[in-house]
Design an enzyme around this catalytic site. Structure first.
Site, PDB file in Angstrom:
ATOM      1  N   VAL B  88      11.729  38.785 -14.637  1.00 17.08           N
ATOM      2  CA  VAL B  88      12.685  37.719 -14.935  1.00 17.08           C
ATOM      3  C   VAL B  88      12.117  36.376 -14.475  1.00 17.08           C
ATOM      4  CG1 VAL B  88      15.007  36.864 -14.493  1.00 17.08           C
ATOM      5  CG2 VAL B  88      14.585  39.317 -14.595  1.00 17.08           C
ATOM      6  N   CYS B  89      12.238  35.377 -15.346  1.00 16.43           N
ATOM      7  CA  CYS B  89      11.787  34.043 -14.999  1.00 16.43           C
ATOM      8  C   CYS B  89      13.004  33.130 -14.922  1.00 16.43           C
ATOM      9  CB  CYS B  89      10.803  33.535 -16.053  1.00 16.43           C
ATOM     10  SG  CYS B  89      10.203  31.891 -15.712  1.00 16.43           S
ATOM     11  N   ILE B  90      13.421  32.808 -13.706  1.00 17.21           N
ATOM     12  CA  ILE B  90      14.605  31.974 -13.522  1.00 17.21           C
ATOM     13  C   ILE B  90      14.395  31.170 -12.250  1.00 17.21           C
ATOM     14  CG2 ILE B  90      15.807  33.865 -12.328  1.00 17.21           C
ATOM     15  CD1 ILE B  90      18.425  32.852 -13.486  1.00 17.21           C
TER      16      ILE B  90
END
Lengths: 187, 165
Positions: B88-90
């Site tokens: 996940v890229c957040i």
């Protein structure tokens, strides 16, 4: 004079013969190939349409997609609806060998090396992963957690805590599946 | 086990069990190792992910909560902000401090006052509303931007399949 007349007639005649001959040869050569071309066009489904379906459902066999598109007259929407409706695609007969584009497969393979996951190897579903097969068929609704159960959400015992967490996970998955089944029955 | 990180993770586990946020179940895979968690996130309603349950793995560093965990979906997740391998890229998962690229303000990034619960809630809203800047999955981002019906159909098909239907 007579000779002059003969030559002046012969040149246009020769041209006419050449033109008629050329057209005749062209007609003869193109005639057998035309029906062939149209029949092969009938057998080949627009590659773009196969790609369109395949980009949405990468796990499906391209041959099955091509077969379904051929049978519904190349209707991409209908094929997608069919998959989404849960009916799946039929296996094409062995005789059905469409010319599927090779560049698409190499492109796919290139993508998989870049992403590091095999495109046609979907992950196991949650029911398989959490060993819930035996509980899937049970039609009864899961009891809604009562206030008492909620208060017992945290136990002093380590293994009781682990069991409670496991149960919450499994109930969440089974509830989601039941809800989805219900929704599909109504649709 | 008695490290600051483990104590804090144990507290967070307790809080998440006693008062779990809607649509989220999370806890250590095994209490003997508090640094590896598994979380289940429900697909937000009104999105193509609705009805789905998405498992993810959270790995905490030894210096948690100074540094954030990493989060990786362990299911098919066709989303602009999830790498094809599930990571996940957040912004909330990015190390504290200012973004060297000046995309995110420091307040959006990880800091010890954040928590697992806040991460999971942020991820849930990210699922509902992808961030189109600097996508992690370029193909998914392009489909989301240019062919929304196809994007939604693909997500719905993944959701269905993940429930074993």
């Amino acid at each position: 004079m007579a000779q002059d007349g003969q030559t002046s007639i012969n040149i246009p005649q020769l041209i006419a013969v050449a033109v008629v001959g050329f057209l005749a040869i062209r007609w003869f050569m193109s005639k057998p190939s035309t029906p062939g071309a149209s029949s092969s066009r009938r057998n080949t489904i627009d590659v773009n349409k196969i790609e369109q379906v395949s980009s949405v459902f990468p796990q499906l066999d391209r041959r099955s997609i091509a077969w379904d598109l051929q049978r519904n007259g190349g209707n991409v929407e209908a094929t997608m609806e069919r998959v989404l409706g849960g009916r799946g695609l039929e296996n094409p007969p062995p005789s059905f060998q469409p010319n599927l584009p090779t560049p698409a497969t190499t492109q796919n393979a290139g993508g998989s090396t870049a992403t590091g996951r095999k495109p046609n190897a979907p992950l196991p579903d949650l029911i398989t992963r959490y060993n819930l097969q035996s509980r899937v068929s049970g039609k009864g609704k899961e009891p809604v957690p009562s206030e008492e159960q909620k208060r017992n959400a945290w136990s002093a015992d380590k293994s009781a805590r682990a069991d409670a967490l496991k149960k919450r996970r499994e109930d969440m998955i089974l509830a989601a599946r039941r809800k989805m089944e219900e929704k599909e029955r109504q649709a | 086990m008695n490290s600051v990180a483990a104590k804090r993770l144990f507290q967070e586990y307790k809080a998440l069990s006693v008062d779990p946020p809607d649509g989220i179940t999370a806890g250590p895979v095994n209490e003997d190792d508090l640094f590896l968690w598994e979380a289940l996130i429900q697909g937000p309603e009104g999105t193509p992910f609705e009805g789905g349950v998405f498992p993810a793995e959270l790995k905490f560093p030894r210096d948690y909560p100074l540094m954030p965990p990493t989060m990786k979906f362990t299911c098919d997740m066709w989303h602009p902000n999830v790498y094809p391998n599930g990571v996940v890229c957040i912004s909330i998962l990015h190390p504290p401090g200012d973004d060297p690229n000046h995309y995110e303000s420091a307040s959006e990034r990880w800091s010890p006052i954040q928590s697992v619960e806040k991460i999971l809630i942020s991820v849930m809203s990210m699922i509902a509303e992808p961030n189109d800047e600097s996508p992690a999955n370029v193909d998914a981002a392009r489909m989301w931007r240019e062919q929304r019906p196809q994007y939604e159909a693909r997500v719905k098909a993944d959701v269905r399949r993940s429930l074993g239907l």
